[in-house]
Enzyme design. Sequence first.
Site, mmCIF file in Angstrom:
data_model
loop_
_atom_site.group_PDB
_atom_site.id
_atom_site.type_symbol
_atom_site.label_atom_id
_atom_site.label_comp_id
_atom_site.label_asym_id
_atom_site.label_seq_id
_atom_site.Cartn_x
_atom_site.Cartn_y
_atom_site.Cartn_z
ATOM 1 N N GLU A 213 0.974 -1.323 -0.269
ATOM 2 C CA GLU A 213 -0.096 0.186 -0.016
ATOM 3 C C GLU A 213 0.792 1.524 0.217
ATOM 4 O O GLU A 213 0.883 2.222 -0.457
ATOM 5 C CB GLU A 213 -0.827 -0.302 1.658
ATOM 6 C CG GLU A 213 -1.943 -0.957 1.314
ATOM 7 C CD GLU A 213 -2.937 -1.275 2.464
ATOM 8 O OE1 GLU A 213 -2.323 -1.538 3.555
ATOM 9 O OE2 GLU A 213 -4.484 -1.073 2.074
ATOM 10 N N GLU B 195 -3.252 -10.273 4.291
ATOM 11 C CA GLU B 195 -4.494 -10.124 4.958
ATOM 12 C C GLU B 195 -5.856 -10.719 4.918
ATOM 13 O O GLU B 195 -6.455 -10.709 5.642
ATOM 14 C CB GLU B 195 -5.217 -8.255 4.707
ATOM 15 C CG GLU B 195 -4.441 -7.261 4.627
ATOM 16 C CD GLU B 195 -2.788 -6.998 3.884
ATOM 17 O OE1 GLU B 195 -2.786 -7.638 3.674
ATOM 18 O OE2 GLU B 195 -3.018 -5.736 3.917
HETATM 19 C C1 1HE Z 1 6.832 -8.660 12.140
HETATM 20 C C2 1HE Z 1 5.811 -8.247 10.502
HETATM 21 C C3 1HE Z 1 5.304 -7.433 10.943
HETATM 22 C C4 1HE Z 1 7.838 -9.646 10.987
HETATM 23 N N1 1HE Z 1 4.716 -7.141 12.249
HETATM 24 N N2 1HE Z 1 6.571 -8.066 13.542
HETATM 25 N N3 1HE Z 1 1.895 -8.471 7.022
HETATM 26 C C5 1HE Z 1 1.839 -10.070 7.139
HETATM 27 O O1 1HE Z 1 1.617 -10.977 7.570
HETATM 28 C C6 1HE Z 1 3.802 -10.345 6.552
HETATM 29 C C7 1HE Z 1 3.957 -11.190 8.300
HETATM 30 N N4 1HE Z 1 5.487 -11.273 8.119
HETATM 31 C C8 1HE Z 1 5.765 -12.292 7.047
HETATM 32 O O2 1HE Z 1 5.794 -13.062 5.897
HETATM 33 C C9 1HE Z 1 7.328 -12.636 7.269
HETATM 34 O O3 1HE Z 1 8.086 -11.921 7.827
HETATM 35 C C10 1HE Z 1 8.260 -11.308 5.720
HETATM 36 C C11 1HE Z 1 8.095 -12.553 4.039
HETATM 37 C C12 1HE Z 1 7.696 -10.236 5.931
HETATM 38 C C13 1HE Z 1 9.534 -12.329 6.573
HETATM 39 O O4 1HE Z 1 10.508 -13.347 6.596
HETATM 40 P P1 1HE Z 1 11.635 -13.764 7.035
HETATM 41 O O5 1HE Z 1 11.446 -15.271 7.330
HETATM 42 O O6 1HE Z 1 12.837 -12.542 6.937
HETATM 43 O O7 1HE Z 1 11.635 -12.475 9.150
HETATM 44 P P2 1HE Z 1 10.927 -13.252 10.217
HETATM 45 O O8 1HE Z 1 11.767 -14.052 10.313
HETATM 46 O O9 1HE Z 1 9.244 -14.026 9.590
HETATM 47 O O10 1HE Z 1 10.623 -12.270 10.897
HETATM 48 C C14 1HE Z 1 11.990 -11.856 11.609
HETATM 49 C C15 1HE Z 1 11.232 -10.263 12.734
HETATM 50 O O11 1HE Z 1 10.382 -9.531 11.951
HETATM 51 C C16 1HE Z 1 10.256 -11.631 13.341
HETATM 52 O O12 1HE Z 1 10.326 -10.590 15.188
HETATM 53 P P3 1HE Z 1 11.452 -11.941 16.010
HETATM 54 O O13 1HE Z 1 10.926 -10.883 17.037
HETATM 55 O O14 1HE Z 1 10.630 -13.273 16.379
HETATM 56 O O15 1HE Z 1 12.749 -11.857 15.322
HETATM 57 C C17 1HE Z 1 9.216 -11.386 13.123
HETATM 58 O O16 1HE Z 1 8.105 -11.691 14.380
HETATM 59 C C18 1HE Z 1 9.202 -9.523 12.756
HETATM 60 N N5 1HE Z 1 8.064 -9.670 11.327
HETATM 61 N N6 1HE Z 1 6.946 -8.921 9.763
HETATM 62 C C19 1HE Z 1 5.374 -7.488 12.836
HETATM 63 N N7 1HE Z 1 4.536 -7.439 9.869
HETATM 64 C C20 1HE Z 1 -3.628 -0.665 8.099
HETATM 65 S S1 1HE Z 1 -4.378 -2.058 6.970
HETATM 66 C C21 1HE Z 1 -1.978 -3.093 6.537
HETATM 67 C C22 1HE Z 1 -2.437 -4.924 6.932
HETATM 68 C C23 1HE Z 1 -1.310 -5.242 6.512
HETATM 69 O O17 1HE Z 1 -0.251 -4.832 6.430
HETATM 70 S S2 1HE Z 1 -1.415 -6.732 6.920
HETATM 71 C C24 1HE Z 1 0.171 -7.663 6.385
HETATM 72 C C25 1HE Z 1 0.838 -7.676 7.797
#
Ligand code: 1HE
Length: 260
Positions: A114, A134
């Site tokens: 977005e 989402e």
């Molecule tokens: C996060 C987030 C996040 C990672 N919020 N903490 N977005 C999503 O549903 C996408 C969620 N994220 C993923 O699918 C993956 O993290 C990625 C593909 C982006 C990257 O994968 P990777 O293997 O490089 O990283 P990871 O091991 O999954 O994440 C590393 C850290 O980042 C980990 O935290 P840690 O403390 O355990 O090290 C994750 O929890 C953290 N992390 N993504 C919070 N999104 C207002 S409307 C809009 C609505 C949306 O955007 S919904 C989509 C949300």
Amino acid sequence: MAARKRSTLRFSRHGAVGVLTLDRAAKRNALSDRLVEELEAFLAAPPAGLRALVLNGAGEHFCAGLDLAELSDRSAAEGVAHSRFWHRVFDRLQFGTLPVVAVLHGAVVGGGLELAAAAHVRVAETSAFYAFPEGQRGIFLGGGGSVRVPRLIGAHRVADMMFTGRVLSAEEGQAAGISTYLVNAGAGLKKGLELAKKMAQNAPATNYALMHALPRIAELGQDAGLMMEALVAGIAQSEPEAKKRMKDFLEKRGAKVRKG
Ligand code: 1HE
């Protein structure tokens, strides 16, 4: 004394072009409230003399979207207010004072897509991938994605991505219209800077018209659209800068159009 929290954004300057980097690589540049507030503050008062901006992400990904750690306790009314907060800030990016080139790599998902859609030009590295998780998380777009992304790729593709969890590759995103440049891994910033430098050299009235008039004209019916185009054309060509540039060309000082 409490230590001041590290900024979620990093800025560097290259003459008239700035590079603003989402700088929460440990959380995949997830959009916390703090990050979006810092983005708003930057856009409200960009450094003096800046003419164009490159927006990119630190680490392996452009942006993982909404910081999911901040979502769980919100009421419906708070959710509406939060979405309107993102709308305000992303609108400020789209309809601000600086043309923006987004340089995309790795995850460009949810709110990350977005945000990218609010930029004026998108460069993707081949590592980029696009998704709207989402759909799977039981929520909806909230950062303008249901308005801006259908205008890039069509509502049918947005629906497909959300219904099925489909992830588009960089090549698919380029073919669909998310990016208009596709470059090798690691080459995005160089390309983004090259494009932003060109944009920075345009006449200010042209960039203003491209940022503020073109997207509005494109939403109008033909009759009103053509009238609005005529008004903007008249204003732009009456600027001294436009007259100077046309004279330069006629007197053999202006650049010719060449094949890329
Ligand atoms: C996060 C987030 C996040 C990672 N919020 N903490 N977005 C999503 O549903 C996408 C969620 N994220 C993923 O699918 C993956 O993290 C990625 C593909 C982006 C990257 O994968 P990777 O293997 O490089 O990283 P990871 O091991 O999954 O994440 C590393 C850290 O980042 C980990 O935290 P840690 O403390 O355990 O090290 C994750 O929890 C953290 N992390 N993504 C919070 N999104 C207002 S409307 C809009 C609505 C949306 O955007 S919904 C989509 C949300």
